[in-house]
Motif scaffolding. Sequence first.
Motif, PDB file in Angstrom:
ATOM      1  N   PHE A 422       0.843  -1.303  -0.082  1.00 49.91           N
ATOM      2  CA  PHE A 422       0.023   0.093  -0.146  1.00 49.91           C
ATOM      3  C   PHE A 422       0.767   1.273  -0.012  1.00 49.91           C
ATOM      4  O   PHE A 422       0.792   2.214  -0.800  1.00 49.91           O
ATOM      5  N   MET A 423       1.697   1.029   0.944  1.00 48.76           N
ATOM      6  CA  MET A 423       2.779   2.430   0.731  1.00 48.76           C
ATOM      7  C   MET A 423       3.820   2.622  -0.237  1.00 48.76           C
ATOM      8  O   MET A 423       4.126   3.868  -0.763  1.00 48.76           O
ATOM      9  N   LYS A 424       3.787   1.539  -1.132  1.00 51.10           N
ATOM     10  CA  LYS A 424       4.360   1.721  -2.506  1.00 51.10           C
ATOM     11  C   LYS A 424       3.649   2.348  -3.384  1.00 51.10           C
ATOM     12  O   LYS A 424       4.144   3.093  -4.380  1.00 51.10           O
ATOM     13  N   MET A 425       2.379   1.883  -3.349  1.00 50.38           N
ATOM     14  CA  MET A 425       1.426   2.245  -4.438  1.00 50.38           C
ATOM     15  C   MET A 425       0.901   3.637  -4.480  1.00 50.38           C
ATOM     16  O   MET A 425       0.634   4.368  -5.440  1.00 50.38           O
ATOM     17  N   VAL A 426       0.608   4.005  -3.019  1.00 51.96           N
ATOM     18  CA  VAL A 426       0.094   5.583  -3.100  1.00 51.96           C
ATOM     19  C   VAL A 426       0.833   6.513  -3.768  1.00 51.96           C
ATOM     20  O   VAL A 426       0.536   7.466  -4.624  1.00 51.96           O
ATOM     21  N   PRO A 427       2.080   6.649  -3.439  1.00 53.12           N
ATOM     22  CA  PRO A 427       2.929   7.694  -3.841  1.00 53.12           C
ATOM     23  C   PRO A 427       2.770   7.404  -5.545  1.00 53.12           C
ATOM     24  O   PRO A 427       3.124   8.469  -6.423  1.00 53.12           O
ATOM     25  N   LEU A 428       2.753   6.264  -6.062  1.00 56.61           N
ATOM     26  CA  LEU A 428       2.786   5.965  -7.742  1.00 56.61           C
ATOM     27  C   LEU A 428       1.673   6.500  -8.106  1.00 56.61           C
ATOM     28  O   LEU A 428       1.707   7.203  -9.303  1.00 56.61           O
ATOM     29  N   PHE A 429       0.454   6.431  -7.457  1.00 55.96           N
ATOM     30  CA  PHE A 429      -0.858   6.886  -8.014  1.00 55.96           C
ATOM     31  C   PHE A 429      -0.547   8.487  -7.883  1.00 55.96           C
ATOM     32  O   PHE A 429      -1.049   9.178  -8.950  1.00 55.96           O
ATOM     33  N   GLU A 430       0.060   8.970  -6.983  1.00 52.93           N
ATOM     34  CA  GLU A 430       0.058  10.428  -6.878  1.00 52.93           C
ATOM     35  C   GLU A 430       0.814  11.053  -7.934  1.00 52.93           C
ATOM     36  O   GLU A 430       0.682  12.139  -8.404  1.00 52.93           O
ATOM     37  N   GLN A 431       1.638  10.242  -8.249  1.00 49.72           N
ATOM     38  CA  GLN A 431       2.505  10.886  -9.387  1.00 49.72           C
ATOM     39  C   GLN A 431       2.001  10.777 -10.587  1.00 49.72           C
ATOM     40  O   GLN A 431       2.237  11.735 -11.411  1.00 49.72           O
ATOM     41  N   TYR A 432       1.027  10.199 -10.842  1.00 49.12           N
ATOM     42  CA  TYR A 432       0.254  10.001 -12.144  1.00 49.12           C
ATOM     43  C   TYR A 432      -1.241  10.693 -11.948  1.00 49.12           C
ATOM     44  O   TYR A 432      -2.288  10.764 -12.796  1.00 49.12           O
ATOM     45  N   ARG A 433      -1.736  11.216 -10.740  1.00 53.34           N
ATOM     46  CA  ARG A 433      -2.820  11.754 -10.148  1.00 53.34           C
ATOM     47  C   ARG A 433      -3.411  12.776 -11.374  1.00 53.34           C
ATOM     48  O   ARG A 433      -4.566  12.567 -11.804  1.00 53.34           O
ATOM     49  N   SER A 434      -2.703  13.593 -11.921  1.00 51.89           N
ATOM     50  CA  SER A 434      -3.239  14.655 -12.994  1.00 51.89           C
ATOM     51  C   SER A 434      -3.798  13.844 -14.208  1.00 51.89           C
ATOM     52  O   SER A 434      -4.363  14.644 -15.008  1.00 51.89           O
ATOM     53  N   PHE A 435      -3.443  12.717 -14.636  1.00 55.49           N
ATOM     54  CA  PHE A 435      -3.471  11.832 -15.792  1.00 55.49           C
ATOM     55  C   PHE A 435      -4.984  11.165 -15.478  1.00 55.49           C
ATOM     56  O   PHE A 435      -5.384  10.474 -16.368  1.00 55.49           O
ATOM     57  N   ALA A 436      -5.365  10.978 -14.114  1.00 57.24           N
ATOM     58  CA  ALA A 436      -6.248   9.926 -13.703  1.00 57.24           C
ATOM     59  C   ALA A 436      -7.702  10.652 -14.390  1.00 57.24           C
ATOM     60  O   ALA A 436      -8.047  11.736 -14.352  1.00 57.24           O
ATOM     61  N   LEU A 437      -8.611   9.801 -14.892  1.00 58.11           N
ATOM     62  CA  LEU A 437      -9.826   9.985 -15.285  1.00 58.11           C
ATOM     63  C   LEU A 437     -10.730  10.257 -14.186  1.00 58.11           C
ATOM     64  O   LEU A 437     -10.345  10.018 -13.021  1.00 58.11           O
ATOM     65  N   PRO A 438     -11.931  11.222 -14.144  1.00 64.45           N
ATOM     66  CA  PRO A 438     -12.674  11.541 -13.016  1.00 64.45           C
ATOM     67  C   PRO A 438     -13.091  10.407 -12.280  1.00 64.45           C
ATOM     68  O   PRO A 438     -13.260  10.380 -11.149  1.00 64.45           O
ATOM     69  N   GLU A 439     -13.834   9.246 -13.020  1.00 57.08           N
ATOM     70  CA  GLU A 439     -14.106   8.144 -12.406  1.00 57.08           C
ATOM     71  C   GLU A 439     -12.861   7.531 -11.498  1.00 57.08           C
ATOM     72  O   GLU A 439     -13.303   6.930 -10.400  1.00 57.08           O
ATOM     73  N   GLN A 440     -11.778   7.453 -11.997  1.00 61.47           N
ATOM     74  CA  GLN A 440     -10.779   6.822 -11.317  1.00 61.47           C
ATOM     75  C   GLN A 440     -10.168   7.681 -10.129  1.00 61.47           C
ATOM     76  O   GLN A 440      -9.916   6.874  -8.841  1.00 61.47           O
ATOM     77  N   LEU A 441     -10.198   8.975 -10.120  1.00 59.95           N
ATOM     78  CA  LEU A 441     -10.257   9.728  -8.921  1.00 59.95           C
ATOM     79  C   LEU A 441     -11.090   9.522  -7.805  1.00 59.95           C
ATOM     80  O   LEU A 441     -10.714   9.596  -6.874  1.00 59.95           O
ATOM     81  N   GLN A 442     -12.441   9.351  -8.343  1.00 57.43           N
ATOM     82  CA  GLN A 442     -13.388   9.060  -7.233  1.00 57.43           C
ATOM     83  C   GLN A 442     -13.246   7.838  -6.845  1.00 57.43           C
ATOM     84  O   GLN A 442     -13.387   7.757  -5.564  1.00 57.43           O
ATOM     85  N   GLU A 443     -12.849   6.754  -7.414  1.00 63.72           N
ATOM     86  CA  GLU A 443     -12.866   5.321  -6.899  1.00 63.72           C
ATOM     87  C   GLU A 443     -11.337   5.632  -5.885  1.00 63.72           C
ATOM     88  O   GLU A 443     -11.554   5.196  -4.854  1.00 63.72           O
ATOM     89  N   TYR A 444     -10.344   6.381  -6.430  1.00 65.93           N
ATOM     90  CA  TYR A 444      -9.030   6.344  -5.442  1.00 65.93           C
ATOM     91  C   TYR A 444      -9.517   7.244  -4.048  1.00 65.93           C
ATOM     92  O   TYR A 444      -9.043   6.614  -3.050  1.00 65.93           O
ATOM     93  N   GLU A 445     -10.178   8.243  -4.077  1.00 65.94           N
ATOM     94  CA  GLU A 445     -10.471   9.072  -3.196  1.00 65.94           C
ATOM     95  C   GLU A 445     -11.352   8.361  -2.052  1.00 65.94           C
ATOM     96  O   GLU A 445     -11.495   8.458  -0.944  1.00 65.94           O
TER      97      GLU A 445
END
Length: 465
Positions: A422-445
């Motif tokens: 979990f601690m490895k994957m959260v920073p990876l998502f944050e690195q690409y957050r600006s490219f995420a689709l709205p539904e992906q951001l919602q799912e992540y949040e």
Amino acid sequence: MTNEPAIRSVISRQLERKGYSLHSFSHRSGINRGTLSAILNGNPPKPISIGQLDLMTEALEQPIGSYYPLYIDECIDSRHPNRRRLKAFLLRCAEIGELGCIEQVLSRLAEDLSYLPMIFAIGEELYEEGRSEAARLFYQSVCEYEKYQHSERLAISQFRLFRMNLGDDAESNLRSATWFEPYRNRLPEDLQLDGLLQLANAYYTLQKWTYVERFAEELQTLAWRIYETSRKTSSANPYHELRCERHLVVYYGQGYLLKGSALEHQGKYGEALACVAEYADLSWFEGLDETGLKEVGKFKVWAKANRYNLEILNGNEAILPEYIDLLKEHPYEVLPSLRIIVEAANLNGFLIDDVLKEFPVNTDLYNQFPNYYVSAVNKDRYLDLNYQLAIYLLRKREVSEGLEKLIFALKYAVSLHNKEFFMKMVPLFEQYRSFALPEQLQEYETLMGEVLKGAEMDLGADADH
């Protein structure tokens, strides 16, 4: 004494209410009339056996176990309780799932430590029968009241509880492994083999590679010592007396295999390769029966696959075709090997799209039955595979697909309580957050909100304690 009416009074009132005489009830229950009279009217009354109680309960048209809470006094409240009757009652409670009655009996027996050997023996009997939840109560009682901290039965009880507590929850597995660890060397040597193997596997799923190394080395050393002792006996089957779950060759080979895997994860490929050589051909092992020979065959396949792993991690992409052929022959090796192939592609920058088409990534990779591997280890590998696939897709600039895979892996890590991933994957998502689709951001949040809520609940529970 309990505050409930005595069992004989309750049964007598039921007979009166239903209009049964001793004669008619004897015929209905199948219990001799004289025996019934001695049980209900004797002075002192004849003790009731658990079998007789069940017959009376059935004859009175009550659910089996209805009178068990009252029967506890029948077993315990005397100067010299009948241990045979008490054991029969406890085993019957375990058989029909009356765990509450078992807890009451064990709580009252704890006042007399002379019962501990019997409590432990019943726990072992239930464990062998596969009645784990009932056995757990007996082992917990031994652990709570055993005053001799170096006793063998205490160590075995701790080991049984450790085994029963292992599951998919990484945090729970860590607590269980840490608690059992000091008891491992107090076990009889043949049970130590299983203890060390389970500890190494538990720490493998937690990615604590130095611990895996330590227990793998202990396992190999112990297996070799038992092997040397056993082969010097005159027995035709020198391993027949061992109580361990697997053939002795398994523990010897797993000592090297697990150590090699731990070294591989630490990037020590040369040392890992030396470990592979130790289990590649174990046909020299004396006393191999049909089961032992099958195990030797498995190690031969694993050694071949792990040599490919080390080659591909070192960047040798050319061996992929023959590696794929091996996996087609041995489908149970697809999950551990595919995980390594994707990691190697990420480390060395080559593409493996054709490989991924050949082997679809789905839950069948760890749900195949029968399977050589421990379920928790397979789920850990499946989590790692999806994490590596997310990296692979992001590296190929397939960002939307990569983030989809990453969110799936995040959810899976949360379900397994695997903090390391979990601690490895959260920073990876944050690195690409600006490219995420709205539904992906919602799912992540939403997922992060659930994790935060769970953490707050855990903190609240800790504060209450």
